[in-house]
Design a protein around this motif. Structure first.
Motif, PDB file in Angstrom:
ATOM      1  N   GLU B  47      12.439  -0.857  -6.614  1.00 29.82           N
ATOM      2  CA  GLU B  47      13.449   0.061  -6.094  1.00 29.82           C
ATOM      3  C   GLU B  47      12.826   1.299  -5.438  1.00 29.82           C
ATOM      4  O   GLU B  47      13.258   1.716  -4.359  1.00 29.82           O
ATOM      5  N   GLN B  48      11.844   1.885  -6.086  1.00 31.51           N
ATOM      6  CA  GLN B  48      11.242   3.098  -5.534  1.00 31.51           C
ATOM      7  C   GLN B  48      10.632   2.838  -4.160  1.00 31.51           C
ATOM      8  O   GLN B  48      10.821   3.603  -3.221  1.00 31.51           O
ATOM      9  N   PHE B  51      13.353   2.282  -1.527  1.00 29.76           N
ATOM     10  CA  PHE B  51      13.928   3.552  -1.080  1.00 29.76           C
ATOM     11  C   PHE B  51      13.010   4.228  -0.062  1.00 29.76           C
ATOM     12  O   PHE B  51      13.466   4.712   0.986  1.00 29.76           O
ATOM     13  N   GLU B  52      11.724   4.284  -0.363  1.00 30.24           N
ATOM     14  CA  GLU B  52      10.787   4.975   0.529  1.00 30.24           C
ATOM     15  C   GLU B  52      10.719   4.290   1.898  1.00 30.24           C
ATOM     16  O   GLU B  52      10.698   4.959   2.934  1.00 30.24           O
ATOM     17  N   ALA B  54      13.121   2.341   3.220  1.00 28.76           N
ATOM     18  CA  ALA B  54      14.421   2.469   3.881  1.00 28.76           C
ATOM     19  C   ALA B  54      14.576   3.843   4.531  1.00 28.76           C
ATOM     20  O   ALA B  54      15.067   3.955   5.666  1.00 28.76           O
ATOM     21  N   LEU B  55      14.172   4.887   3.827  1.00 26.82           N
ATOM     22  CA  LEU B  55      14.305   6.232   4.399  1.00 26.82           C
ATOM     23  C   LEU B  55      13.367   6.402   5.595  1.00 26.82           C
ATOM     24  O   LEU B  55      13.748   6.990   6.614  1.00 26.82           O
ATOM     25  N   LEU B 128       6.258   9.355   3.080  1.00 28.36           N
ATOM     26  CA  LEU B 128       6.828   8.202   2.382  1.00 28.36           C
ATOM     27  C   LEU B 128       5.987   6.939   2.522  1.00 28.36           C
ATOM     28  O   LEU B 128       6.011   6.078   1.640  1.00 28.36           O
TER      29      LEU B 128
END
Lengths: 91, 146
Positions: B47-48, B51-52, B54-55, B128
């Protein structure tokens, strides 16, 4: 981003035009905050502080907190666990 | 030109995971980011890391739409998601614009920039992702996550 940021910008602009300077922004349902959202937040934080007000954040998720920290603006905001606590902090 | 990593290796033998072209609109950005996130979920990326990535993709696509395409929906942005045999992921975002001076991006954490409402996208991408390369004067960005 996009319509979400545009909608929040319009809300801020209308509220400030109405003389509002104290804002509680609940971020519990915000999955991700990007640079355009951060730019909006800091711009209106500056605007409200110039008028003697403030913006308090409620329940940002861990990714939102991480993103705010990455760009160095996390410490500009007070963060609360619920809306009432955030609202009470203005008293 | 193959990307060169800090360990000296290059990005040979990349496998395509997705390759999409989208109109230069904010609505299309959300769709592409969702698609990439779904692909990463299927690949069991944690997940982490999802997220990184995707952003970073969202920021890269936003830059391409706004600066590379001038918000002109008749223009197209290409987004490719690839992986190498070691499981490293690369996202390549290409726009038809002239590029930009990516080394001129100011540090948003400087005191005088904290309340500025723009200029954080490229900084965020670099924070990121593990490797970031600009090609074609900045009209193409290659972002690696290990």
């Amino acid at each position: 981003m996009g319509t979400a940021v545009d909608g929040l910008r319009q809300t801020f602009e209308e509220s400030i035009a109405n003389g509002d300077i104290y804002f509680v922004l609940n971020l519990a349902e915000v999955v991700m905050i990007d640079s355009s959202g951060i730019g909006l937040l800091v711009r209106f934080l500056a605007s409200t502080k110039q008028r003697g007000g403030n913006i308090k954040l409620v329940q940002p998720n861990k990714f939102a907190v991480q993103t705010l920290r990455l760009v160095g603006v996390l410490n500009l905001f007070e963060i609360f666990d619920d809306d009432d606590a955030a609202a009470d902090s203005f008293n | 030109m193959p990307a060169e990593f800090s360990d000296g290796s290059e990005d040979h033998a990349l496998s395509d995971l997705s390759d999409v072209s989208m109109p230069a609109t904010s609505e299309a950005i959300a769709t592409v980011v969702d698609t990439i996130s779904d692909t990463l979920t299927q690949l069991q990326v944690p997940e982490q890391k999802r997220f990184e990535i995707a952003l970073a993709v969202q920021e890269a696509l936003a830059n391409a739409v706004v600066h590379g395409c001038g918000n002109d929906p008749s223009k197209q942005v290409r987004c490719r998601l690839q992986s190498d045999p070691r499981g490293r992921i690369v996202i390549i975002v290409t726009d038809p614009g002239p590029g930009f001076g990516q080394n001129l991006v100011p540090d948003p954490k400087q005191r005088e920039n904290l309340y500025v409402d723009h200029g954080r996208g490229v900084y965020l991408i670099r924070q990121l992702m593990d490797e970031v390369h600009f090609e074609n004067s900045g009209s193409e960005i290659r972002m690696w996550k290990y």
